[in-house]
Design a protein around this motif. Structure first.
Motif, PDB file in Angstrom:
ATOM      1  N   UNK A   1       0.654  -1.257  -0.045  1.00  0.00           N
ATOM      2  CA  UNK A   1      -0.230   0.622   0.102  1.00  0.00           C
ATOM      3  C   UNK A   1       0.735   1.213  -0.282  1.00  0.00           C
ATOM      4  N   UNK A   2       0.525   2.322  -0.455  1.00  0.00           N
ATOM      5  CA  UNK A   2       1.110   3.546  -0.605  1.00  0.00           C
ATOM      6  C   UNK A   2       0.733   3.953   0.657  1.00  0.00           C
ATOM      7  N   UNK A   3       2.041   4.658   1.710  1.00  0.00           N
ATOM      8  CA  UNK A   3       2.442   5.622   2.269  1.00  0.00           C
ATOM      9  C   UNK A   3       2.509   6.892   1.430  1.00  0.00           C
ATOM     10  N   UNK A   4       2.254   8.127   2.835  1.00  0.00           N
ATOM     11  CA  UNK A   4       2.252   9.309   2.470  1.00  0.00           C
ATOM     12  C   UNK A   4       2.837  10.464   4.299  1.00  0.00           C
ATOM     13  N   UNK A   5       3.833  11.232   4.147  1.00  0.00           N
ATOM     14  CA  UNK A   5       3.609  12.127   5.177  1.00  0.00           C
ATOM     15  C   UNK A   5       2.804  12.537   5.155  1.00  0.00           C
ATOM     16  N   UNK A   6       2.199  13.054   6.865  1.00  0.00           N
ATOM     17  CA  UNK A   6       1.065  14.443   7.014  1.00  0.00           C
ATOM     18  C   UNK A   6       2.262  15.193   7.602  1.00  0.00           C
ATOM     19  N   UNK A   7       1.492  17.035   6.921  1.00  0.00           N
ATOM     20  CA  UNK A   7       2.323  17.970   7.164  1.00  0.00           C
ATOM     21  C   UNK A   7       1.247  18.749   8.186  1.00  0.00           C
ATOM     22  N   UNK A   8       1.810  19.072   9.210  1.00  0.00           N
ATOM     23  CA  UNK A   8       0.356  19.518  10.035  1.00  0.00           C
ATOM     24  C   UNK A   8       0.706  20.336  10.537  1.00  0.00           C
ATOM     25  N   UNK A   9      -0.329  21.422  10.365  1.00  0.00           N
ATOM     26  CA  UNK A   9       0.375  23.156  11.622  1.00  0.00           C
ATOM     27  C   UNK A   9       1.822  23.375  12.481  1.00  0.00           C
ATOM     28  N   UNK A  10       1.735  23.874  11.922  1.00  0.00           N
ATOM     29  CA  UNK A  10       2.950  24.666  12.800  1.00  0.00           C
ATOM     30  C   UNK A  10       4.654  23.615  12.318  1.00  0.00           C
ATOM     31  N   UNK A  11       4.231  23.533  11.103  1.00  0.00           N
ATOM     32  CA  UNK A  11       4.730  22.579  10.417  1.00  0.00           C
ATOM     33  C   UNK A  11       5.552  21.175  10.604  1.00  0.00           C
ATOM     34  N   UNK A  12       5.168  20.486  11.798  1.00  0.00           N
ATOM     35  CA  UNK A  12       5.298  19.357  12.175  1.00  0.00           C
ATOM     36  C   UNK A  12       5.104  18.067  11.209  1.00  0.00           C
ATOM     37  N   UNK A  13       5.184  17.033  11.662  1.00  0.00           N
ATOM     38  CA  UNK A  13       5.213  16.179  10.758  1.00  0.00           C
ATOM     39  C   UNK A  13       4.614  14.655  11.249  1.00  0.00           C
ATOM     40  N   UNK A  14       3.832  13.838  10.638  1.00  0.00           N
ATOM     41  CA  UNK A  14       3.632  11.978  10.913  1.00  0.00           C
ATOM     42  C   UNK A  14       5.075  11.651  10.911  1.00  0.00           C
ATOM     43  N   UNK A  15       4.659  10.604  11.473  1.00  0.00           N
ATOM     44  CA  UNK A  15       5.573   8.980  10.327  1.00  0.00           C
ATOM     45  C   UNK A  15       4.393   8.749   9.071  1.00  0.00           C
ATOM     46  N   UNK A  16       5.255   8.040   8.268  1.00  0.00           N
ATOM     47  CA  UNK A  16       4.241   7.769   7.317  1.00  0.00           C
ATOM     48  C   UNK A  16       3.250   7.280   7.521  1.00  0.00           C
ATOM     49  N   UNK A  17       1.555   6.951   6.927  1.00  0.00           N
ATOM     50  CA  UNK A  17       0.627   6.483   7.126  1.00  0.00           C
ATOM     51  C   UNK A  17       0.131   6.116   5.932  1.00  0.00           C
ATOM     52  N   UNK A  18      -0.532   4.811   6.194  1.00  0.00           N
ATOM     53  CA  UNK A  18      -0.715   4.212   5.275  1.00  0.00           C
ATOM     54  C   UNK A  18      -2.293   4.716   4.318  1.00  0.00           C
ATOM     55  N   UNK A  19      -2.027   4.912   2.923  1.00  0.00           N
ATOM     56  CA  UNK A  19      -3.274   5.116   1.975  1.00  0.00           C
ATOM     57  C   UNK A  19      -4.364   5.322   2.683  1.00  0.00           C
ATOM     58  N   UNK A  20      -5.188   4.238   2.855  1.00  0.00           N
ATOM     59  CA  UNK A  20      -6.166   3.554   3.526  1.00  0.00           C
ATOM     60  C   UNK A  20      -6.414   4.686   4.437  1.00  0.00           C
TER      61      UNK A  20
END
Length: 60
Positions: free
Chosen positions: A24-43
């Motif tokens: 499955x494809x994975x995406x980095x999530x960029x949130x407020x204050x330019x913080x990033x979450x670890x990779x998250x599954x597309x589903x």
């Protein structure tokens, strides 16, 4: 902030970061204050907030 809260209310954009070993494809999530979450599954993104993927994976 939980992942669900981040995806629903705080995500500025997502960035494709590769394929998981499960296929499955994975995406980095960029949130407020330019913080990033670890990779998250597309589903997960599609389940919570599909608009983040720009409709590219929606079915008719």
């Amino acid at each position: 902030m939980t992942l669900r809260e981040a995806l629903e209310k705080h995500t500025k954009f997502v960035s494709f970061c590769g394929m998981c070993e499960c296929g499955e494809a994975k995406y980095d999530i960029f949130v407020d204050d330019d913080l990033a979450y670890p990779p998250v599954h597309e589903s997960t993104i599609l389940e919570v907030n599909p608009e983040l993927l720009g409709g590219q994976n929606e079915t008719n």
